[in-house]
Design a protein around this motif. Structure first.
Motif, PDB file in Angstrom:
ATOM      1  N   TYR A  72       9.362  35.402  16.959  1.00  0.00           N
ATOM      2  CA  TYR A  72       9.926  34.539  17.303  1.00  0.00           C
ATOM      3  C   TYR A  72      10.780  33.762  16.166  1.00  0.00           C
ATOM      4  CZ  TYR A  72       5.602  34.319  20.133  1.00  0.00           C
ATOM      5  OH  TYR A  72       4.958  34.548  21.252  1.00  0.00           O
ATOM      6  N   GLN A  73      11.788  33.199  16.634  1.00  0.00           N
ATOM      7  CA  GLN A  73      13.067  32.559  15.784  1.00  0.00           C
ATOM      8  C   GLN A  73      12.433  31.052  15.236  1.00  0.00           C
ATOM      9  OE1 GLN A  73      15.721  34.455  14.974  1.00  0.00           O
ATOM     10  NE2 GLN A  73      14.465  36.058  16.044  1.00  0.00           N
ATOM     11  N   LYS A  74      11.885  30.275  16.000  1.00  0.00           N
ATOM     12  CA  LYS A  74      11.399  29.129  15.699  1.00  0.00           C
ATOM     13  C   LYS A  74       9.981  28.910  16.149  1.00  0.00           C
ATOM     14  CE  LYS A  74      15.194  26.890  14.274  1.00  0.00           C
ATOM     15  NZ  LYS A  74      15.493  26.062  13.231  1.00  0.00           N
ATOM     16  N   LEU A  75       9.152  28.019  15.452  1.00  0.00           N
ATOM     17  CA  LEU A  75       7.851  27.685  15.439  1.00  0.00           C
ATOM     18  C   LEU A  75       7.604  26.258  15.413  1.00  0.00           C
ATOM     19  CD1 LEU A  75       5.696  30.070  13.032  1.00  0.00           C
ATOM     20  CD2 LEU A  75       6.286  30.394  15.283  1.00  0.00           C
ATOM     21  N   HIS A  76       6.941  25.751  16.213  1.00  0.00           N
ATOM     22  CA  HIS A  76       6.314  24.418  16.385  1.00  0.00           C
ATOM     23  C   HIS A  76       5.039  24.536  15.719  1.00  0.00           C
ATOM     24  CE1 HIS A  76       9.172  22.823  19.506  1.00  0.00           C
ATOM     25  NE2 HIS A  76       9.089  24.105  19.793  1.00  0.00           N
ATOM     26  N   LEU A  77       4.715  23.704  14.507  1.00  0.00           N
ATOM     27  CA  LEU A  77       3.277  23.880  14.005  1.00  0.00           C
ATOM     28  C   LEU A  77       2.485  22.417  14.309  1.00  0.00           C
ATOM     29  CD1 LEU A  77       4.522  24.522  10.125  1.00  0.00           C
ATOM     30  CD2 LEU A  77       4.016  26.148  11.870  1.00  0.00           C
TER      31      LEU A  77
ATOM     32  N   TYR B 203       9.618  27.408   4.266  1.00  0.00           N
ATOM     33  CA  TYR B 203      10.533  28.280   5.466  1.00  0.00           C
ATOM     34  C   TYR B 203      10.882  27.142   6.406  1.00  0.00           C
ATOM     35  CZ  TYR B 203       8.214  32.238   3.521  1.00  0.00           C
ATOM     36  OH  TYR B 203       7.439  33.218   2.581  1.00  0.00           O
ATOM     37  N   PRO B 204      11.683  26.069   5.876  1.00  0.00           N
ATOM     38  CA  PRO B 204      12.179  25.137   6.977  1.00  0.00           C
ATOM     39  C   PRO B 204      12.924  25.875   8.055  1.00  0.00           C
ATOM     40  CG  PRO B 204      13.376  24.676   4.926  1.00  0.00           C
ATOM     41  CD  PRO B 204      12.019  25.970   4.766  1.00  0.00           C
ATOM     42  N   GLU B 205      13.740  26.627   7.824  1.00  0.00           N
ATOM     43  CA  GLU B 205      14.827  27.211   8.967  1.00  0.00           C
ATOM     44  C   GLU B 205      13.949  27.661   9.992  1.00  0.00           C
ATOM     45  OE1 GLU B 205      13.756  30.600   5.848  1.00  0.00           O
ATOM     46  OE2 GLU B 205      13.947  28.507   6.043  1.00  0.00           O
ATOM     47  N   HIS B 206      12.726  27.920   9.942  1.00  0.00           N
ATOM     48  CA  HIS B 206      12.010  28.763  11.149  1.00  0.00           C
ATOM     49  C   HIS B 206      11.149  27.836  11.868  1.00  0.00           C
ATOM     50  CE1 HIS B 206      13.637  32.621  10.126  1.00  0.00           C
ATOM     51  NE2 HIS B 206      12.919  32.641   8.934  1.00  0.00           N
ATOM     52  N   LEU B 207      11.478  26.436  11.540  1.00  0.00           N
ATOM     53  CA  LEU B 207      10.436  25.419  12.305  1.00  0.00           C
ATOM     54  C   LEU B 207      11.287  24.332  13.035  1.00  0.00           C
ATOM     55  CD1 LEU B 207       8.138  24.186   9.151  1.00  0.00           C
ATOM     56  CD2 LEU B 207       7.741  26.168  10.925  1.00  0.00           C
ATOM     57  N   ALA B 208      10.815  23.955  14.394  1.00  0.00           N
ATOM     58  CA  ALA B 208      11.340  23.319  15.201  1.00  0.00           C
ATOM     59  C   ALA B 208      10.676  21.805  15.058  1.00  0.00           C
ATOM     60  CB  ALA B 208      11.347  23.611  16.691  1.00  0.00           C
ATOM     61  N   THR B 209       9.296  21.765  15.093  1.00  0.00           N
ATOM     62  CA  THR B 209       8.773  20.433  15.153  1.00  0.00           C
ATOM     63  C   THR B 209       7.328  20.811  14.151  1.00  0.00           C
ATOM     64  OG1 THR B 209       7.264  20.515  16.951  1.00  0.00           O
ATOM     65  CG2 THR B 209       9.485  19.528  17.150  1.00  0.00           C
ATOM     66  N   VAL B 210       6.741  19.729  13.673  1.00  0.00           N
ATOM     67  CA  VAL B 210       5.515  19.591  13.018  1.00  0.00           C
ATOM     68  C   VAL B 210       4.429  18.612  13.269  1.00  0.00           C
ATOM     69  CG1 VAL B 210       4.511  19.833  10.491  1.00  0.00           C
ATOM     70  CG2 VAL B 210       6.586  20.976  11.090  1.00  0.00           C
ATOM     71  N   THR B 211       3.184  18.703  13.762  1.00  0.00           N
ATOM     72  CA  THR B 211       2.287  18.125  13.826  1.00  0.00           C
ATOM     73  C   THR B 211       1.259  17.955  12.765  1.00  0.00           C
ATOM     74  OG1 THR B 211       2.586  17.873  16.403  1.00  0.00           O
ATOM     75  CG2 THR B 211       0.554  16.923  15.324  1.00  0.00           C
TER      76      THR B 211
END
Length: 535
Positions: free
Chosen positions: A206-211, A228-236
């Protein structure tokens, strides 16, 4: 940061707990700080092949779809890459309708010490809308579940109800636990686990993760944002533990939650009429048990058989504390306190029995996290504040003994700095939360420049499991922005009715003049409180 707290799933990916194991967890409840927010009945997980570094098919009992499961091999100590290796297990719940995007949502469990895989059914239910287009990843964090679990069983606790917790020597039992574990416990804090998460992400491609992080899982999510902010799309962040806060400050949150229960009962005409001296009742029982335990014979709440009860202050207050996590069980608290004040501890033992087998905490991993990341940053001022109430004082005493044995190196001072990020971030807090109060969510907002913090007025710990918060998460994942998220639905009145006696709840009046006492069906009148809650 205490599986909300009465809906955790106990999966059978680990051996079935024996009575002694259950009791050891119950006796160690003072060491369990935050806990998570999902529960249910025990589950089993079966695989078509043994877990390895490649994916295999698996089923989780309670879920009809076939899942993808596997494990990646990582160094126990990343400073010694050629040294001992451990297996980090994961389960991927595939999207119902694949969007073709190379992204997924990573759901992180709480505790610290809970298995994400063992909570699969709860995560699936809560993230149903997300799963329409995104895979959901569950990782057993190192030291939990199948990932080299650091669990301590303990001896001599064959009858949880009869024992006196003051006989429990924390230092001795911690030493026994450490001797049992085949692990370098200093490597089971949050930062090594974060590297494991990244290893799983890279392995799965996976290139991007929602957490989505709940309770202690919000700490892991924030660390992901930092490293690792470059791999994150959104965070909850649900039930927020800000990086600036030691979780040992939870004592104030527990005390606040107790005050809210008493206040809610006082403001409710029927509850106040039935329990007019609730605060005095609580003070009376607490004072009596502080002097000496009460010994009697009761019906075992799990078997119905006559058994000895040694009601200690620890059992009494610990059972009430755990009841605060669930709106359903919270509704029993006034009745349980009132009956205890009259010398009847049967309702309290029912609450206590619920907590004996519902936390799912790997206590060794729990100690590694708290002793390395929270205990050693206690300032004299925070220590004094924490010791000002019963819960804080007991937790300080427990960790002072256990952390001396665990001997964890302290994290760097930078660990406690506020997270600075412009990643779209949704923060959810429950007004009634006994672990992570709304003020903690505000603290976490300090340097988040693209975030919204919403407070659910009727939720406890784990807002997304108790409200429309799950829909807000799905909206965030779909839009990739917090700008237009409307949290008005969180204000929907979802209060649970208080139990006025052992089998009857009161209906919240539609107006000040309407006062009814009713259940949905006559058959419900025969149910015990625990049966009614399980209905």
């Amino acid at each position: 940061m205490h599986h909300g707290m009465y809906s955790q799933l106990r999966a059978g990916v680990c051996p079935t707990l024996t009575r002694r194991k259950k009791v050891a967890i119950a006796v160690a409840i003072w060491a369990a700080l935050l806990l998570p927010s999902v529960h249910s009945q025990p589950l089993t997980l079966s695989t078509t092949t043994s877990a390895s570094s490649t994916a295999s098919s698996c089923y989780v009992d309670g879920l009809s779809e076939q899942m993808n499961c596997g494990a990646v091999s990582v160094p126990e100590n990343y400073a010694k890459p050629d040294g001992k290796q451990i297996q980090i297990h994961y389960v991927v719940m595939p999207a119902i309708k694949s969007s073709g995007k190379s992204e997924a949502l990573l759901a992180i469990a709480g505790g610290p010490g809970q298995s994400a895989i063992e909570n699969a059914q709860g995560f699936d239910k809560m993230l149903t809308k997300v799963r329409q287009t995104r895979d959901v990843i569950l990782i057993d964090q190192r030291g939990t579940g199948q990932s080299n679990q650091l669990q301590c069983i303990g001896d001599g606790f064959d009858n949880a109800l009869a024992i006196n917790e003051s006989d429990f020597d924390t230092r001795v039992e911690t030493q026994k636990c450490l001797a049992e574990l085949d692990a370098d416990v200093t490597q089971y804090g949050s930062l090594p686990a974060l590297k494991d998460f990244e290893a799983v992400r890279a392995h799965l491609g996976y290139q991007k993760l929602h957490l989505y992080g709940v309770s202690y899982g919000t700490r892991m999510a924030q660390l992901y944002m930092r490293h690792y902010p470059e791999h994150l799309a959104t965070v909850t962040l649900d039930g927020v533990v800000p990086m600036q806060q030691s979780v040992l400050a939870i004592g104030d949150a527990i005390a606040r939650a107790f005050e809210l229960v008493i206040q809610d009962c006082s403001n409710n005409a029927l509850c106040h009429k039935q329990f007019p001296q609730l605060a005095a009742d609580l003070e009376k029982v607490d004072g009596e048990l502080a002097e000496a335990p009460k010994i009697s014979t009761i019906a075992d709440p799990t078997t119905g058989e006559a058994t000895q009860l040694t009601m200690t202050r620890s059992k009494f207050k610990g059972a009430l504390r755990m009841a605060l996590y669930s709106p359903s069980v919270r509704a029993l608290i006034p009745h349980a306190i009132h009956q205890a004040a009259k010398g009847n501890f049967q309702p309290i033992t029912g609450l206590y029995a619920m907590s004996m087998d519902s936390t799912g905490i790997a206590m060794g991993m729990h100690a590694s996290v708290v002793c390395g990341e929270d205990w050693q940053r206690l300032t004299p001022e925070l220590r004094a504040t924490t010791a000002a109430n019963y819960f804080g004082k007991e937790m300080l005493k427990t960790f002072e003994q256990s952390c001396a044995v665990w001997n964890m190196p302290a994290v760097d001072d930078s660990f406690s700095q506020a997270i600075a990020s412009d990643i779209p971030t949704l923060l959810l807090s429950g007004e009634l939360d006994p672990a992570t109060p709304p003020s903690w969510g505000e603290m976490a907002m300090e340097k988040l420049t693209n975030a919204k913090h919403f407070i659910a007025p009727y939720a406890t710990h784990g807002v997304a499991y108790q409200s429309c918060g799950n829909n807000l998460i799905a909206e965030l994942v779909e839009k990739g922005a917090v700008t237009d998220i409307d949290a008005e639905c969180l204000s929907k009145d979802t209060r649970r009715n208080f139990y006025l006696n052992a089998s009857t709840v009161e209906a919240i009046p539609a107006n000040a003049n309407e006062q009814k006492t009713t259940l949905s069906a006559d058959a419900d009148k025969a149910l015990s409180p625990q049966q009614a809650l399980n209905k």
